[in-house]
Write a protein that holds these residues in place. Structure first.
Motif: not given
Length: 362
Positions: A171-174, A220-221, A240
Motif C-alpha cells: 500500500q503506497a501513497a499513490d 511499507e514504512r 516504489t
C-alpha cells in the motif's frame, strides 16, 4: 533376425544399461534432514499455541501460505486466510476452526489489506496467486467480510506470463500494488484498482531474479520488497514504482543460516525503521531472522513439538504484531506445516512474544 542384428541389439542394450548406471551414480543424493539440521547454525526452540484444522486435500503437498487480518476492536476475533493450493482458500478463526472456504482451484500464495476501497466502500481485499493457467499468471481477488468471515470472489486480473507463485501487497501513497512472483523469478508489480464494479490491474514494471522464487513481503514504512529465491537466498528491492530494479542480496542459502529452499517471508516492523525480516529455511525446518536496518543476521528459531505438534518443511509464513488476545498478546506468527503427523497439512500459530523471548530480541 540375423546374427549381426542380434549382436547390434545386444550391444545397444548393454550400452543403455551402462549409461543408466552411470547416470544413477552421478545423480545427487538427498542429504537427510537430520544431517542438514546438524550442519546448520543453531536454532532456538519455540512451541505453537494453536493450529488450524487440516486442509481438505489429503496425502499431498497442499497447504501453502497464510495471511492475517487483525480485528482491532476485538483482537481475539481476528481471522486467518490460508491456501490449499490444490483446491482454494480457507478462512479460519484464531481457534483454528474453518469459518469459510472458497473453491478457487489451484492457488498458491495469499495476502490481504484492510481499508481498501472495494465497489465504492472500504473493505478487506484478499489476493491469491492464481495458477489455474500455468502459462498466464493471474491474481484472484476476494472481499473478506469480518462480521461473517465469508469470502466473496471479485474476479481475476492479469499479472503477466508464467506460473503464478508468490504474491504480496504494497500500500503506497499513490496506489495499491500487488507483487506477483512467477515461478521463474520474474516479479511483476501490478497496480490494483478494486473501487469499481470489476477490479482491474495494470503491470507498472517488472523485476527479475535468476531462478525459482516465491515468498515475498513489503516493509511499507521504507518501501522495500523482500523476495526469497529458493536455491539462492533472500533479496530486497526498491518497491516504489519508479525505483531501482536492481536487487540487493541480504543472505545466501548457505546451508547454515538458510538451508534451501528459502521459502516464506514475513516482516516484523518495530518503530519507524527497525524490526526484522523472517524467511523460512525449509531444508532444516527452521526460520532465519535478519534486522531490517542493516540486513544483519540475528538468529534462528524452530517450532518444535509440545502440546501441539511442531512444523516441518514450511512453505508460507505470516506475521503481524499487536494484540491478538490472551494467547497472542504481542503478535501472531503463522507457519505452514508440511507434515502435520498423519493428518493433512495445516498451519501452526505461535506467539510472537515467545519468539522474542527465545531469541532475546528487544
Amino acid at each position: 533376425m540375423t546374427a549381426a542384428t542380434l549382436r547390434r541389439l545386444r550391444g545397444s542394450m548393454i550400452a543403455m544399461a551402462v549409461a543408466s548406471v552411470a547416470l544413477s551414480a552421478c545423480a545427487p543424493t538427498e542429504i537427510p534432514v537430520e544431517v542438514r539440521i546438524a550442519n546448520a547454525a543453531p536454532a532456538v526452540s519455540v512451541r505453537a499455541r494453536g493450529e488450524t484444522v487440516p486442509v481438505g486435500t489429503t496425502n499431498a503437498d497442499a497447504a501453502d501460505d497464510p495471511a492475517i487480518w487483525r480485528n482491532a476492536a476485538n483482537p481475539a476475533e481476528s481471522l486467518i486466510v490460508g491456501t490449499d493450493k490444490k483446491a482454494g482458500v480457507y478462512v479460519y478463526g484464531l481457534d483454528g476452526k474453518v469459518r469459510d472456504f472458497s473453491n478457487a482451484g489451484a492457488v498458491n500464495n495469499i495476502d490481504l489489506r484492510d481499508t481498501v476501497t472495494i465497489n465504492g466502500a472500504p473493505g478487506i481485499l484478499v489476493a491469491a496467486s492464481d495458477r489455474n493457467d500455468l502459462a498466464n499468471a493471474k491474481l484472484a481477488l476476494f472481499r473478506l467480510d469480518p462480521a461473517t468471515a465469508k469470502l466473496a470472489p471479485l474476479g481475476k486480473v492479469d499479472a503477466g506470463a508464467g506460473e503464478a507463485y508468490g504474491v504480496c501487497f504494497y500500500q503506497a501513497a499513490d496506489a495499491l500494488y500487488a507483487f506477483m512472483v512467477a515461478k521463474d523469478g520474474t516479479i511483476n508489480q501490478v497496480a490494483i484498482d478494486a473501487s469499481g464494479a470489476t477490479p482491474t490491474g495494470r503491470i507498472v514494471r517488472t523485476l527479475k531474479l535468476g531462478t525459482q522464487s516465491e515468498g515475498c513481503a513489503v516493509d511499507e514504512r521504507t518501501g522495500r520488497l523482500y523476495v526469497a529465491e529458493e536455491d539462492v537466498g533472500l533479496w530486497r528491492f526498491d518497491a516504489t514504482a519508479n525505483g531501482s530494479t536492481t536487487p540487493v542480496k541480504i543472505a545466501a542459502a548457505d546451508n547454515r543460516n538458510i538451508v534451501a529452499d528459502a521459502e516464506g517471508v514475513a516482516i516484523a516492523p518495530v518503530g519507524e525503521r527497525d524490526g526484522y525480516v523472517i524467511v523460512s529455511s525449509q531444508g532444516d525446518n527452521a526460520y532465519a531472522v535478519y534486522r531490517l536496518t542493516d540486513d544483519s543476521y540475528v538468529g534462528r528459531f524452530r517450532i518444535v513439538d509440545g502440546m501441539i505438534g511442531g512444523s516441518e518443511e514450511t512453505d508460507g509464513i505470516d506475521l503481524m504484531l499487536g494484540d491478538f488476545g490472551p494467547n497472542y498478546p504481542g503478535g501472531l506468527f503463522i507457519a505452514q506445516d508440511g507434515h502435520n503427523a498423519a493428518a493433512a497439512q495445516n498451519f501452526k500459530l505461535v506467539a510472537w512474544d515467545d519468539i522474542v523471548k527465545a531469541l532475546g530480541l528487544k
